[in-house]
Every structure is written in C-alpha cells, then in structure tokens.
Write an enzyme that holds these catalytic residues in place. Structure first.
Site, PDB file in Angstrom:
ATOM      1  N   LYS A  42       0.826  -1.209   0.000  1.00 46.03           N
ATOM      2  CA  LYS A  42       0.000   0.000   0.000  1.00 46.03           C
ATOM      3  C   LYS A  42       0.861   1.260   0.000  1.00 46.03           C
ATOM      4  CE  LYS A  42      -4.047  -2.015   2.293  1.00 46.03           C
ATOM      5  NZ  LYS A  42      -3.560  -3.392   2.429  1.00 46.03           N
ATOM      6  N   GLU A  79      -2.039   6.431   8.947  1.00 48.06           N
ATOM      7  CA  GLU A  79      -2.610   7.551   8.208  1.00 48.06           C
ATOM      8  C   GLU A  79      -3.769   8.105   9.020  1.00 48.06           C
ATOM      9  OE1 GLU A  79      -3.745   5.768   4.529  1.00 48.06           O
ATOM     10  OE2 GLU A  79      -5.693   5.095   5.265  1.00 48.06           O
ATOM     11  N   HIS A 139     -13.531  -3.769   9.990  1.00 47.11           N
ATOM     12  CA  HIS A 139     -12.927  -3.333   8.730  1.00 47.11           C
ATOM     13  C   HIS A 139     -13.149  -4.343   7.606  1.00 47.11           C
ATOM     14  CE1 HIS A 139     -11.059  -0.256  11.202  1.00 47.11           C
ATOM     15  NE2 HIS A 139     -10.502  -1.188  11.937  1.00 47.11           N
ATOM     16  N   ARG A 166      -7.494  -8.036  -8.296  1.00 45.26           N
ATOM     17  CA  ARG A 166      -8.209  -9.309  -8.392  1.00 45.26           C
ATOM     18  C   ARG A 166      -9.698  -9.032  -8.491  1.00 45.26           C
ATOM     19  NH1 ARG A 166     -10.537  -9.124  -3.439  1.00 45.26           N
ATOM     20  NH2 ARG A 166      -9.315  -8.293  -1.703  1.00 45.26           N
TER      21      ARG A 166
END
Length: 671
Positions: free
Chosen positions: A138, A213, A248, A305
C-alpha cells in the site's frame, strides 16, 4: 486513438496492436469455497473443463464435488495448502489444466505466483505480475498514485505523531481484509497497537510492515470496478458502496453507490482509470476510495483481483465478469464501451458468526440453507456440509437487483427474513435489520454504522408487534412431534391422536438466548392436540414438518425440522427463526467449572500469548492474555478478574476445541 466519456460511460482507449488469441480449454481455480464454485459455473457455461484443488478438510467440499477433476493439497492450514504456489502449479500440470484462475484471497495478489504460473506455460487469469507488484504494498501504491495525480491521505510517521494527528488508522502494508488494522485514539496506546498490528500482519501476510494515516470519522468506502484488456481499452464499471463493515471487513455492498454527486462520480471514474493506466493493468480490478463527509475522495488501495462483491456490478451492467476475465486472458479485446447500467443491486454477506457476542465465528454442520425468491445466492456450501475453523466464516452472498434502490433493499431483506438456515448461528437477523434501518434506507452511509447501531441491531426487537415469538415456535416444535409421519400405518394416519383425553403432556425447550419454554397440551379424540394454559392459541393443522397456529385470531404457518443427530428443532415462520433444544422434564445438575477458568469460546488456533505470561503472573481484569485465530480472524481472550494466573494450558500454534481450558485466574480478595 484515445477517447474520454463522462457520466456512467467509461474512459477508454483502443489500440491497433494485434494480440494473439490463446484459447483456454481446462481451467484450474487456485481457491476454494464460494469463489471456486462461482468460477466453475461460468467455466462450464463456456464449455471448459474444470479442476479443483483442496486441503484435507475440504476433501468433500462443494467446489470439489462440482469440478471435473480435483487434486489434493496435503494438510489443513492455508500455509500448507492453498498458499503453496508450487503445489497448485503441480496440480495444474497433473490434471492437464492450461489456465489458472486465482479467485480472491490466498495467492490472488501474489506476483511471484502469477509469474510462476506463466513461467510454467500456463495462462494466468489476472493482471500482469508487474502490476500486482506495483500495488502489492500500500505504501508503494500510494507513491504511484501520487505521481498519477490521484488524491491521497498523507501518511503519518508514528514516531512523530502528536495529539493533533489523532485518531490514527494503522494498516498492514502487504494485505487487506481488516487484518493488521487498528484505530488509535490515545497516544499512550500507540506503541502497543503498533506491535499488535505488526504481529497480526506478519501472521496473515508474512510481512509485518505497518503504516499510519489519518482516520477519517464517518467516511464512506466507495470503490470503482475496472476492467482492462491488452489492446488499451479500460472500462470503469460504475461505483460500489461498501461502507457497512465490521472489523474493517465488508458486510453489505451495493451498486451504484447511492447519493453521489455526478461530479464526484466522474472524479472517481477518472482516478480509477488513471490508477489502472499507471501500472499497465489488464483484467478485473478494483480501486478503493475513502470519501469524507464533505465529499472529498482519497485513494485507499487497488485490489488486483476480482472482489467478493463483484455480483452487484454484474447485476447492474448485465455482464459476467468472470467470463470477461477469461476472454481478456485469452487475448480478446473488449468492446470500446461497456453496456449501459440498469437499476440497483445490493449484496449481503451471510456469515456463520454471532454479532451479539463480539462477532464470534461458528463452526459445525450447515443442515439447511434455503433462500426463497428471485435473489441470487452464491455459496460454497450445500445442505449437510461441515463449516470448519480453518477458513473464512462466510456461508453465502445473497444479491437482489431491482429497478430502484428501495425495491432492491426490500427484496433482499424479505428473502433473508424468509430464509431457512439451520445448524449454525448466523448474522442473518443483523442483515435484515440493517437493510431496514431508517439511516441505511435513507442512504446516510459511513463506516461507523455498526459502531453506532450494533446494540440496537442485535438486541431484542422494540415492541411486541411483529417481534419473533419464541414461545409460539416452542408450541410448534412440541405439536409437530405429536403428528404421525408419512410412513405411519393407516390406523395412525387416520387416528394418530388418542381417542380418549389424556393427562396434559409437557415439553420443555431451551432457546438460543438461554430462555426456557414449557409447552403443555392434551391429546384429543379427533384432530390436533389442545394447548393447556395458552388462551387464544390453537392449532388448526399439524404435520411433522409444518404447524399452523392461530394466536389472537391471526393464523401463521411454522415450518419445523428436526436434527436426528443433535435433537435440535429448527422452527421458521414470518415471526422469525429459532433453534430449540429439547430439555428433560426436570432440571438436571450441569457440569461445574472452577471459578476463574478461561474456556475457549470457539474452536481455533492459539496465535500468541501476552508477553511474559506464565503461571504466577499478576493480571488485571480485562487484560488480553492470549489470542485465538478462527476463520481468518483474531480474537482476544481477556482476564475475567484481577488476580494471579495459576494455570496456563494454552500453547502458541496449538489447536483447541470449543470449551477447552486455556488458563485459570485466581481472583485477588476484595479489600
């Protein structure tokens, strides 16, 4: 030639380069469960031979039964089976497959595996390994997106984080699915949460890199499905909203994302296409964004994907994304424009878990899974299949498509509420209540939905009107047991009930919530038994599998199914679904457990212990003592009281059954 379209049309490019067509004849799916079954369905429709791979626990699984051929991957744990790329490629060679579809999860975003597949002379049904590598981390993906002009949330250095940076979101750099993800609201907790996130990421992905973040409160999770070919065409297939999440992980998804301004929708389409072009993408992929409450979008990640939620896009655009994946992999060109979208689609993930008990996963036998109506059901299970501890807890995806969002929500909620699901606790009731919640119905969506509403969505229904009545279900269970079955003698069928009135009979049941229900009835000369001490309730019709009850002048049918092995009785009606356990007429003393015993709440694997934990350690109430992993999720086992750890039986790496003794805490005496 390059062309750009706005609105729901895509940004696309066509090229004149000629790509050779390499037909696929036999397809191996390097996956299991629902996605393997779903890919096989399209492969069969295209006339392709199908090959499954399976671990030892999956030897009799539905995806194995539906394939033309199957190859064993010895072992049980994913690390020994579905994550062993060399075994999967060996299976393809042994079965004569010429192409590999990775599904989602496992090796689907593993660039080394994709490269090994093509090096073995097989067709890889996925993006180029270089594109997977570019998006695998990421942190690296965000660097690429910044260069491509895609809006980003700026990372925060945990060592320099201050109060103004809170709250923070910690994320695993090498994977997703909620693993290694933590929300930090207290700087004092940051070091411990960093360690925990890194440990979970290392366990799940083999890489402990974690980054931080800003955590956006009440943000929306919105994504764009893209599809690209080798001829330069890129489709942006509309938006999806996946804001309803637990831990999440997505629970309910829909397409298109509702209540998005046209300008924002176009911005997301353009950013998604820019992300695909930045890595020369090919195949199906998804670009995920976080949209703030004031409508600002930020790039989250690109999943290289097929997504779990792809059916809602298929429904809206009238396409088969797996078929298009296969055609692109063969070298075919996409048409310059995708089909026009139509209507609205909503998907709900049916999990074997108990939302009211910290989303605790369930294991056992799925005795019945039947969903009525015109909805689509994608599942990796059939009636009678076991649900184990090694893999994801998702039983099925249920998808409704209708001309409007309101109609789609209504159809999906109705189908789920009428579904017959026996043998396991599921999140079905949570899904139905979520779909009917006024906030969700009004499209006021954000990722904090369950943080705010979980208690009301899992608690008892408000008011009596329409509430599930366990008592009536117990009546139905008791009366169904009195009816002669289809194999009964003629005398039993003509006069199965007694000719003379008898003493009242008693049946006792325990419901899933622990409540006990008693049913008293008397046999009659003709017809069904008469209920005792239940004024206003009678049974006009009784059979072994269905009982009609009239309560306060309203008749309803209760469907009854008995489990011959466990003795449990499953009762379904418009009032709700109940699992009832028959009890003896009188209470019996139960097994005793020493005070302070910590028992495994589910079958699973001990992942790790708290640092320095050993017999004699001082512990405090609520302190995490050890972590269990079950169905791809980690669960903390907390100390029940402050005191001393007097016994520790849990060992990292060891599997435990439900109810296994993990540790014993002796509570310190109260002053």
């Amino acid at each position: 030639m390059t062309s750009t379209a706005t609105g729901t049309d895509s940004v696309y490019t066509t090229a004149t380069a000629v790509t050779p067509i390499t037909p696929i004849t036999s397809l191996l799916v390097a996956n299991r469960g629902e996605i393997a079954v779903r890919v096989f369905r399209t492969a069969r429709a295209l006339g392709l031979d199908t090959v499954a791979v399976h671990s030892d626990p999956d030897a009799g699984a539905l995806h194995v039964r539906e394939a033309d051929a199957a190859v064993r991957l010895p072992g049980a744990a994913p690390a020994d089976t579905y994550l062993r790329g060399e075994l999967v490629i060996g299976a393809a060679r042994a079965a004569g497959a010429d192409a590999v579809h990775p599904g989602y999860g496992f090796l689907s975003e593993n660039a080394a595996f994709a490269r090994a597949v093509t090096d073995a002379g097989l067709i890889w049904v996925g993006p180029p390994p270089e594109a997977i590598e570019a998006m695998a981390s990421k942190t690296r993906a965000k660097e690429l997106m910044r260069a491509a002009g895609v809006p980003l949330l700026e990372p925060v250095d945990p060592e320099k984080a201050g109060p103004a940076d809170l709250p923070l979101l910690l994320k695993a750099a090498a994977g997703g699915g909620g693993r290694g993800m933590r929300v930090v609201r207290d700087l004092d907790r940051l070091p411990a949460e960093l360690d925990a996130a890194a440990a979970e990421a290392r366990s799940a992905f083999g890489d402990g890199e974690v980054f931080a973040e800003p955590y956006v409160e009440r943000g929306r999770h919105v994504e764009v499905q893209i599809l690209a070919d080798a001829h330069g065409t890129v489709w942006a297939l509309g938006t999806r909203d996946c804001s309803l999440q637990r831990r999440h992980q997505k629970v309910i998804e829909e397409a298109p994302a509702p209540a998005l301004p046209a300008a924002l929708r176009d911005t997301l389409h353009e950013a998604a296409v820019a992300a695909a072009r930045a890595v020369s993408y090919r195949g199906a992929g998804t670009v995920e964004f976080l949209v703030t409450a004031d409508g600002r979008p930020y790039f989250l990640e690109m999943n290289t994907r097929l997504q779990v939620e792809h059916p809602v896009t298929e429904a809206v655009f009238g396409i088969d994304l797996v078929e298009l994946q296969l055609r692109v992999a063969e070298g075919h060109a996409l048409p310059p424009h995708p089909p026009a979208p139509s209507g609205h689609a909503v998907e709900a993930r049916l999990y074997a878990e108990d939302p009211a008990r910290d989303w605790r996963p369930q294991a056992g036998t799925l005795h019945t899974l039947a969903v009525p109506g015109t909805v689509r059901v994608d599942s990796g299970f059939a009636d009678g299949d076991p649900v184990g501890i090694h893999y994801d807890a998702m039983l099925a995806k249920v998808i409704a498509h209708a001309p409007t969002r309101t109609e789609a929500l209504r159809a999906l909620a109705h189908a789920l509420s009428r579904a017959r699901i026996h043998g396991l606790t599921t999140n079905r009731e949570l899904l139905v209540r979520s779909l009917r919640h006024p906030e969700f119905a009004a499209a006021r969506l954000d990722t904090g939905f369950y943080d705010r509403h979980l208690a009301e969505l899992t608690g008892p229904p408000e008011g009596a009107a329409g509430a599930p009545d366990t008592g009536l279900s117990a009546v139905a269970a008791a009366l169904a047991g009195t009816a002669p079955g289809p194999g009964a003698s003629l005398a039993a069928r003509l006069g199965g009930w007694r000719n003379l009135r008898s003493q009242p009979q008693l049946r006792r049941y325990r419901a899933a919530d622990g409540t006990t229900h008693e049913v008293r009835y008397e046999h009659t000369r003709t017809g069904p038994p008469a209920l005792v001490d239940r004024p206003g309730v009678r049974a006009p019709a009784v059979s072994p599998d269905a009982v009609t009850l009239e309560a306060d002048g309203v008749q309803r049918v209760f469907h009854v199914k008995r489990n011959s092995n466990s003795g449990e009785v499953y009762v379904d009606s418009v009032l709700g679904a109940h699992t009832l356990t028959p009890l003896p007429r009188f209470d019996e003393p139960g097994d005793r457990t020493d005070p302070g015993s910590l028992l495994a709440p589910m079958p699973g694997t001990v992942v790790r212990l708290a640092e320095g934990l050993a017999p004699g350690s001082a512990v405090t109430a609520g302190q995490p003592l050890l972590w269990l992993e079950a169905m791809k999720m980690e669960h903390r086992i907390l100390s029940p009281a402050s005191g001393t750890l007097t016994a520790l039986h849990a060992v990292p790496g060891r599997q435990v059954e439900v109810g296994a003794l993990l540790a014993v805490v002796q509570e310190e005496p109260q002053s």
